[in-house]
Design an enzyme around this catalytic site. Structure first.
Site, PDB file in Angstrom:
ATOM      1  N   THR A   1       0.817  -1.223   0.000  1.00 42.03           N
ATOM      2  CA  THR A   1       0.000   0.000   0.000  1.00 42.03           C
ATOM      3  C   THR A   1       0.848   1.269   0.000  1.00 42.03           C
ATOM      4  O   THR A   1       0.455   2.272  -0.597  1.00 42.03           O
ATOM      5  CB  THR A   1      -0.911   0.006   1.261  1.00 42.03           C
TER       6      THR A   1
ATOM      7  N   THR B   1       1.734  -4.497   4.192  1.00 38.78           N
ATOM      8  CA  THR B   1       1.616  -4.851   5.608  1.00 38.78           C
ATOM      9  C   THR B   1       1.003  -6.234   5.837  1.00 38.78           C
ATOM     10  O   THR B   1       1.225  -6.838   6.882  1.00 38.78           O
ATOM     11  CB  THR B   1       0.760  -3.811   6.374  1.00 38.78           C
TER      12      THR B   1
HETATM   13  N1  ASP Z   1      -2.751  -5.500   0.775  1.00 41.65           N
HETATM   14  C1  ASP Z   1      -1.663  -4.618   1.104  1.00 41.65           C
HETATM   15  C2  ASP Z   1      -0.368  -5.406   1.048  1.00 41.65           C
HETATM   16  O1  ASP Z   1      -0.095  -6.138   1.958  1.00 41.65           O
HETATM   17  C3  ASP Z   1      -1.863  -4.036   2.454  1.00 41.65           C
HETATM   18  C4  ASP Z   1      -0.808  -3.056   2.898  1.00 41.65           C
HETATM   19  O2  ASP Z   1       0.238  -2.892   2.334  1.00 41.65           O
HETATM   20  O3  ASP Z   1      -1.080  -2.390   3.919  1.00 41.65           O
HETATM   21  O4  ASP Z   1       0.360  -5.314   0.074  1.00 41.65           O
END
Ligand code: ASP
Length: 327
Positions: free
Chosen positions: A13, A85
């Site tokens: 993200t 994340t």
């Molecule tokens: N879906 C995203 C990922 O893990 C969530 C994030 O980065 O917060 O790439």
């Protein structure tokens, strides 16, 4: 002196922008995200192709990223890994366990909201990560998030809603940082005398995970364990490692472990510790399950992936759990 930092940008993200079906990874982050720190560090970016949403991470990604780090770590003062994340804590654990004799920091971060969005947490997370990379005394794999630094082992994603996305239920934060006050309460780990080496992982390693829930789950798990092709199994049990003493489950665990395969019993309680407290958990142990102590799911996946990759046995697994202060 300016630090020379290698940046492994895997996706997530932090660098996403709006696509027709929702947020998608984007290369626009490159250059601009770290521009505020250019006077303090020189950054060399490696942009993965493709950048991924980290929910799509595979063992092949891990193998490839470790191969890049094996080459780059000796050439730099530290590594910044930009990662989604969702699986950041899993990747942090595999890096922590694979990178042996690390004598410099490898810091993973990401963001809950894209760098380009209003009130994004990305600038604080990047500032925390860069502040960690500047410390000459940090020589571990760590997660930097929301002004906190966490040891990789034991960390988990805790929230999709708040900037405090990560925590480490057993070991807590190993440091706190703010723009105004700098670092507070930094715990340093023991120094290593091992030479730098990377333990490779086998992308074919087949680790399966079963979570007990009340009902007929024990029988279902027993059938799966006996008939499937898993190389190693994680069993997420209740509380202190308790499970129903359903004969089929205990027999399935025995059959599985008698083939020399590893079955790690971990607690589904975030701050749980698998230990011989109740008679209820002892049947699993007698059937060959290894008690994971404070091991969480992310660390368990890393441990078993490495165990299968190096064809390790129960003695190796127990010694790792011990070295990592999990048992
Ligand atoms: N879906 C995203 C990922 O893990 C969530 C994030 O980065 O917060 O790439």
């Amino acid at each position: 002196m300016k630090k020379h930092i290698f940046v492994l940008y895997t996706g997530g993200t932090i660098g996403m922008s709006a696509g027709s079906k929702g947020l998608v990874p984007d290369t626009a982050l490159v250059g601009k995200a770290l521009a505020p720190f250019a006077a303090r560090c020189d950054f060399d970016w490696h942009v993965c192709n493709p950048l991924i949403d980290s929910s799509a991470v595979t063992l092949l990604n891990w193998r490839n990223w470790l191969a890049i780090l094996k080459d780059k770590i000796p050439q730099y003062d530290g590594v910044l890994v930009l990662h989604g994340t969702d699986t950041l804590a899993y990747t942090a654990n595999i890096f922590a366990l694979s990178l042996k004799g690390l004598n410099k920091p490898v810091v993973l971060t990401g963001a809950q909201w894209p760098f380009n969005s209003e009130n994004s947490d990305a600038p604080l997370n990047l500032a925390t990560a860069v502040a960690a990379l500047e410390r000459p005394d940090l020589k571990d794999v760590m997660l930097a998030f929301n002004g906190k630094l966490f040891p990789a082992v034991g960390s988990s994603k805790l929230s999709t809603e708040s900037a405090a996305a990560f925590d480490n239920a057993h070991f807590g934060a190993s440091g706190m940082w703010s723009e105004e006050g700098g670092w507070e309460k930094v715990c340093l780990s023991e120094k290593t005398v091992e030479p730098f080496a990377v333990q490779e992982i086998n992308p074919e390693a087949n680790i399966e995970c079963y979570t007990l829930i009340p009902g007929i789950m024990a029988d279902t798990i027993a059938r799966n364990i006996v008939h499937d092709t898993a190389d190693a199994v994680i069993l997420q049990t209740y509380g202190h490692g308790n499970a129903p003493d359903t004969p089929s489950l205990i027999e399935a665990v025995r059959t599985f472990t008698e083939q020399g395969k590893l079955l790690l019993n971990i607690s589904q309680v975030p701050q749980g510790c698998v230990a011989a407290v109740y008679a209820q958990g002892s049947a699993l142990c007698e059937a060959g399950a290894v008690s994971g102590g404070k091991c969480n799911l992310e660390t368990a996946v890393a441990l078993l992936t490495l165990a299968v990759s190096r064809q390790a046995d129960v003695t190796w697994l127990k010694s790792q759990l011990h070295c990592l202060h999990l048992i």
